[in-house]
Write a protein that holds these residues in place. Structure first.
Motif, PDB file in Angstrom:
ATOM      1  N   GLY A  80     -42.385 -68.257 -44.947  1.00  0.00           N
ATOM      2  CA  GLY A  80     -41.731 -68.331 -46.208  1.00  0.00           C
ATOM      3  C   GLY A  80     -40.321 -68.384 -46.436  1.00  0.00           C
ATOM      4  N   TYR A  81     -39.730 -68.258 -47.810  1.00  0.00           N
ATOM      5  CA  TYR A  81     -38.495 -68.699 -48.062  1.00  0.00           C
ATOM      6  C   TYR A  81     -38.046 -67.633 -48.877  1.00  0.00           C
ATOM      7  CZ  TYR A  81     -34.208 -70.713 -49.991  1.00  0.00           C
ATOM      8  OH  TYR A  81     -33.015 -70.880 -50.223  1.00  0.00           O
ATOM      9  N   ASP A  88     -29.022 -57.064 -55.320  1.00  0.00           N
ATOM     10  CA  ASP A  88     -30.083 -56.049 -55.227  1.00  0.00           C
ATOM     11  C   ASP A  88     -31.569 -57.092 -55.567  1.00  0.00           C
ATOM     12  OD1 ASP A  88     -28.742 -53.629 -54.849  1.00  0.00           O
ATOM     13  OD2 ASP A  88     -28.158 -53.589 -56.763  1.00  0.00           O
ATOM     14  N   LEU A  89     -31.131 -58.280 -56.013  1.00  0.00           N
ATOM     15  CA  LEU A  89     -32.455 -58.958 -56.820  1.00  0.00           C
ATOM     16  C   LEU A  89     -32.686 -60.165 -55.602  1.00  0.00           C
ATOM     17  CD1 LEU A  89     -34.405 -59.467 -58.868  1.00  0.00           C
ATOM     18  CD2 LEU A  89     -32.778 -60.726 -59.985  1.00  0.00           C
ATOM     19  N   SER A  90     -33.747 -60.516 -55.547  1.00  0.00           N
ATOM     20  CA  SER A  90     -34.123 -61.692 -54.569  1.00  0.00           C
ATOM     21  C   SER A  90     -35.557 -62.407 -54.960  1.00  0.00           C
ATOM     22  CB  SER A  90     -34.231 -61.413 -52.936  1.00  0.00           C
ATOM     23  OG  SER A  90     -35.205 -60.320 -52.714  1.00  0.00           O
ATOM     24  N   LEU A  91     -35.812 -63.498 -54.684  1.00  0.00           N
ATOM     25  CA  LEU A  91     -37.089 -64.280 -54.685  1.00  0.00           C
ATOM     26  C   LEU A  91     -37.763 -64.406 -53.456  1.00  0.00           C
ATOM     27  CD1 LEU A  91     -36.730 -66.751 -57.503  1.00  0.00           C
ATOM     28  CD2 LEU A  91     -37.656 -64.339 -57.953  1.00  0.00           C
ATOM     29  N   ASP A  92     -39.099 -64.194 -53.391  1.00  0.00           N
ATOM     30  CA  ASP A  92     -39.586 -64.883 -51.993  1.00  0.00           C
ATOM     31  C   ASP A  92     -40.853 -65.364 -52.273  1.00  0.00           C
ATOM     32  OD1 ASP A  92     -40.418 -64.529 -49.356  1.00  0.00           O
ATOM     33  OD2 ASP A  92     -41.418 -62.387 -49.549  1.00  0.00           O
ATOM     34  N   PHE A  93     -41.113 -66.588 -51.690  1.00  0.00           N
ATOM     35  CA  PHE A  93     -42.205 -67.297 -51.798  1.00  0.00           C
ATOM     36  C   PHE A  93     -42.519 -68.015 -50.401  1.00  0.00           C
ATOM     37  CE2 PHE A  93     -38.937 -69.915 -53.191  1.00  0.00           C
ATOM     38  CZ  PHE A  93     -38.989 -71.125 -52.855  1.00  0.00           C
ATOM     39  N   GLY A  94     -43.975 -68.066 -50.114  1.00  0.00           N
ATOM     40  CA  GLY A  94     -44.408 -68.863 -48.979  1.00  0.00           C
ATOM     41  C   GLY A  94     -45.845 -69.173 -49.039  1.00  0.00           C
ATOM     42  N   ALA A  95     -46.647 -69.110 -47.808  1.00  0.00           N
ATOM     43  CA  ALA A  95     -48.120 -69.233 -47.488  1.00  0.00           C
ATOM     44  C   ALA A  95     -48.291 -68.491 -46.362  1.00  0.00           C
ATOM     45  CB  ALA A  95     -48.206 -70.979 -47.117  1.00  0.00           C
ATOM     46  N   ILE A  96     -49.551 -67.997 -46.575  1.00  0.00           N
ATOM     47  CA  ILE A  96     -50.109 -67.072 -45.125  1.00  0.00           C
ATOM     48  C   ILE A  96     -51.465 -67.930 -44.947  1.00  0.00           C
ATOM     49  CG2 ILE A  96     -51.262 -64.974 -44.739  1.00  0.00           C
ATOM     50  CD1 ILE A  96     -49.672 -63.798 -47.061  1.00  0.00           C
ATOM     51  N   GLY A 118     -42.985 -63.589 -54.751  1.00  0.00           N
ATOM     52  CA  GLY A 118     -42.653 -62.420 -55.166  1.00  0.00           C
ATOM     53  C   GLY A 118     -41.358 -62.097 -55.740  1.00  0.00           C
ATOM     54  N   VAL A 119     -40.858 -61.002 -56.343  1.00  0.00           N
ATOM     55  CA  VAL A 119     -39.654 -60.651 -57.029  1.00  0.00           C
ATOM     56  C   VAL A 119     -39.361 -59.429 -56.340  1.00  0.00           C
ATOM     57  CG1 VAL A 119     -38.199 -60.066 -58.939  1.00  0.00           C
ATOM     58  CG2 VAL A 119     -39.943 -61.982 -59.024  1.00  0.00           C
ATOM     59  N   ASN A 120     -38.299 -59.105 -55.602  1.00  0.00           N
ATOM     60  CA  ASN A 120     -37.739 -57.984 -55.092  1.00  0.00           C
ATOM     61  C   ASN A 120     -36.596 -57.500 -55.857  1.00  0.00           C
ATOM     62  OD1 ASN A 120     -39.828 -57.614 -52.299  1.00  0.00           O
ATOM     63  ND2 ASN A 120     -38.860 -59.656 -52.461  1.00  0.00           N
ATOM     64  N   TRP A 121     -36.441 -56.254 -56.277  1.00  0.00           N
ATOM     65  CA  TRP A 121     -35.471 -55.670 -56.920  1.00  0.00           C
ATOM     66  C   TRP A 121     -35.297 -54.274 -56.692  1.00  0.00           C
ATOM     67  CZ3 TRP A 121     -34.889 -51.959 -61.423  1.00  0.00           C
ATOM     68  CH2 TRP A 121     -33.773 -51.759 -61.829  1.00  0.00           C
ATOM     69  N   GLN A 122     -34.208 -54.111 -55.666  1.00  0.00           N
ATOM     70  CA  GLN A 122     -33.936 -52.538 -55.196  1.00  0.00           C
ATOM     71  C   GLN A 122     -35.270 -52.187 -54.793  1.00  0.00           C
ATOM     72  OE1 GLN A 122     -31.960 -50.200 -58.329  1.00  0.00           O
ATOM     73  NE2 GLN A 122     -30.056 -51.628 -58.019  1.00  0.00           N
TER      74      GLN A 122
END
Length: 237
Positions: A80-81, A88-96, A118-122
Motif C-alpha cells: 500500500g501507499y 492528523d489527516l492521511s489517505l491510505d490505499f493498496g491491495a491485498i 482509506g481515510v484516517n483522521w485522528q
C-alpha cells in the motif's frame, strides 16, 4: 500491517526510509472474526511481518494464520501507499491478496484479492474495499465499507467502535434472496507495554437463519465474544 488485533481495522504503519522500518507482530485470539463473521470455529494464532518506507509512503507485508478461509490456514500479502495530508489527516490505499494454500482446487475455500482506499483522521478511520472474487465461485465480486473510532477510556486503554457494510455485486450474490449485511462491534484494548496488548471484543451481524447469505457466511446474528492478545517487535531489518 497488523491485520487484526481481534477483528477490526486495517492498520497501515509507515516509518523512515533512510532507515527502513520493519516490524514483526504476533497474536492469538479465541476466534478469528473477519468483517463480523466467525471464520475459525476455535482459537487462532497469527503472525505478520511489515516493511515500510515513510518518505516514499510505501509499505508491504505478509500475514499468516493457522485458521482462516473455510477453516484452513490463511496467508495474506499486501502492499500500500500512505499519503499524509496534514498532521492528523492521511489517505491510505493498496491491495491485498488472500490465499488458502491447503484448499483443494475447486473447493469451497478460495483465493481472492481486493483493492482498498482509506481515510484516517485522528482516532477516526473509514475504509472501502472492492473484492474481485475468488477462485472457487464465478462472478462473486463484492464491496465492503467500514468506519472505526477509537475512544481513550483509561491510561493505555481504548474503546474501539466499528460498523461495516457488505454488498455482493457479482451475479453469484445477485441470485441470492439477500446480498448484503451489516456488521458492528465494540472492543476494549489495553496496552501492557512489553507484555503486549489484550483485547476483548463483542461483534455481530444482521445475518440470521433466514438471511440469503446464511449459507455463504453462516449465521452470525448472535453476539460473538472474543478475547485476544498481540505483541509487536520492531527494528529487525
Amino acid at each position: 500491517m497488523n491485520k487484526q488485533i481481534v477483528a477490526f481495522a486495517l492498520l497501515a504503519g509507515v516509518s523512515g526510509v533512510s532507515a527502513a522500518a520493519s516490524e514483526v507482530n504476533l497474536g492469538m485470539s479465541s476466534e478469528y472474526v473477519f468483517r463480523g463473521v466467525p471464520q475459525s470455529d476455535g482459537a487462532q494464532v497469527w503472525a505478520s511481518f511489515d516493511y515500510s518506507f515513510s518518505q516514499l509512503g510505501i509499505y508491504t507485508g505478509l500475514w499468516v494464520s493457522n485458521a482462516g478461509l473455510a477453516g484452513n490456514e490463511e496467508v495474506d500479502a499486501y502492499v500500500g501507499y500512505a499519503l499524509p495530508l496534514s498532521q492528523d489527516l492521511s489517505l491510505d490505499f493498496g491491495a491485498i491478496g488472500y490465499f488458502d494454500p491447503s484448499a483443494a482446487e475447486g473447493d469451497t475455500a478460495n483465493n481472492n484479492s481486493e483493492l482498498y482506499l482509506g481515510v484516517n483522521w485522528q482516532a477516526l478511520n473509514a475504509y472501502a474495499y472492492y473484492n474481485f472474487g475468488g477462485t472457487a465461485v464465478d462472478d462473486d465480486e463484492s464491496a465492503y465499507a467500514e468506519v472505526n473510532f477509537a475512544l481513550p477510556v483509561l491510561a493505555d486503554a481504548s474503546l474501539k467502535l466499528h460498523v461495516g457494510y457488505f454488498e455482493g455485486v457479482g451475479d453469484f450474490y445477485n441470485a441470492l434472496a439477500d446480498d448484503n449485511y451489516v456488521d458492528y462491534g465494540v472492543s476494549f484494548i489495553k496496552d501492557y507495554g512489553d507484555a503486549g496488548q489484550i483485547a476483548l471484543a463483542v461483534t455481530a451481524t444482521t445475518i440470521d437463519a433466514d438471511h440469503g447469505l446464511n449459507g455463504v457466511f453462516a449465521e452470525s446474528e448472535r453476539p460473538q465474544f472474543t478475547v485476544g492478545w498481540s505483541r509487536s517487535f520492531g527494528g529487525f531489518l
